[in-house]
Design an enzyme around this catalytic site. Structure first.
Site, mmCIF file in Angstrom:
data_model
loop_
_atom_site.group_PDB
_atom_site.id
_atom_site.type_symbol
_atom_site.label_atom_id
_atom_site.label_comp_id
_atom_site.label_asym_id
_atom_site.label_seq_id
_atom_site.Cartn_x
_atom_site.Cartn_y
_atom_site.Cartn_z
ATOM 1 N N GLY A 1 0.837 -1.199 0.000
ATOM 2 C CA GLY A 1 0.000 0.000 0.000
ATOM 3 C C GLY A 1 0.870 1.247 0.000
ATOM 4 N N ASP A 2 0.573 2.151 0.927
ATOM 5 C CA ASP A 2 1.363 3.396 1.023
ATOM 6 C C ASP A 2 2.251 3.387 2.255
ATOM 7 O OD1 ASP A 2 -0.618 3.535 2.894
ATOM 8 O OD2 ASP A 2 -1.209 5.588 2.468
ATOM 9 N N GLU A 3 2.637 2.195 2.710
ATOM 10 C CA GLU A 3 3.473 2.069 3.902
ATOM 11 C C GLU A 3 4.909 1.700 3.532
ATOM 12 O OE1 GLU A 3 1.521 -0.818 6.359
ATOM 13 O OE2 GLU A 3 0.342 0.716 7.388
#
Length: 216
Positions: free
Chosen positions: A94-96
């Site tokens: 994801g955006d991690e």
């Protein structure tokens, strides 16, 4: 030669994020274990950082996954430019993202934080500049949580957990900032979790009543 190239390709895909080519969660865990063991042997310090992009879902949903994917590639490049070649930047999904800063010098906690703080400052500043994707200027920022070995944990799992707690604290404090883990922070997180668990249990048991107070 062809078989060797195929084996290398399989190994690369098993340990790398296919989009950004950064180490994936499996390789990150392996390097963190090695980093902690190395820090224990050398009596040095290590910092672990959890990084979460702010408002990425809004960009992804409104402009499409192709734009979101390209943004993640650019973010990966900017984060990598903020660390040394010996450090690790990984994408967890994801955006991690996550970062391991190794071989920090011995010293007081303030000195340990200063090294990690310099990197976090660079990352916040790097994310502040707009990112051009498909002719559009995209603005994003990041929330960063930081834990330091050995003060905040002596094993990889504890360091990751405490950096995660600090990252959520950074989000709670307005995003686009970084926070170092503190035990007070952990107590607040445990309290929030306990309250949330009690509330969910109360909802399942239909133990909550709603009253409307008329305004006169």
């Amino acid at each position: 030669t062809t078989r060797k190239m195929a084996e290398d390709r399989v190994e690369f895909l098993a340990t790398r994020d296919p989009l950004t080519k950064l180490p994936n969660r499996m390789l990150l865990n392996d390097r963190l274990e090695q980093g902690v063991a190395n820090a224990a042997r050398k009596k040095s310090r290590l910092a672990f950082m959890f990084i979460d992009l702010d408002r990425f879902k809004t960009i992804n949903d409104s402009l499409g996954h192709d734009v979101g994917d390209e943004l993640l590639k650019r973010v990966a490049a900017r984060l990598s430019a903020c660390v040394r070649a010996t450090d690790t930047v990984a994408r967890l999904g994801g955006d991690e993202f996550a970062v391991i800063l190794e071989n920090l010098p011995q010293g007081e906690d303030a000195e340990d934080q200063e090294d990690a703080q310099n990197v976090a400052d660079k990352m916040i500043a790097s994310m502040a500049a707009p990112i051009m994707v498909n002719g559009q200027h995209l603005n994003t920022s990041c929330s960063i949580g930081i834990s330091v070995y050995p003060a905040d944990g002596r094993d990889p799992q504890t360091l990751m957990k405490h950096a995660d707690v600090a990252m959520y604290d950074a989000k709670a404090k307005g995003r686009n900032n970084y926070q170092f883990f503190s035990h007070e922070m952990n107590s607040r997180a445990q309290e929030r979790l306990t309250i949330e668990t009690f509330l969910r249990t109360a909802m399942r048991r239909d133990e909550l009543l709603l009253y409307y107070q008329p305004r006169v």
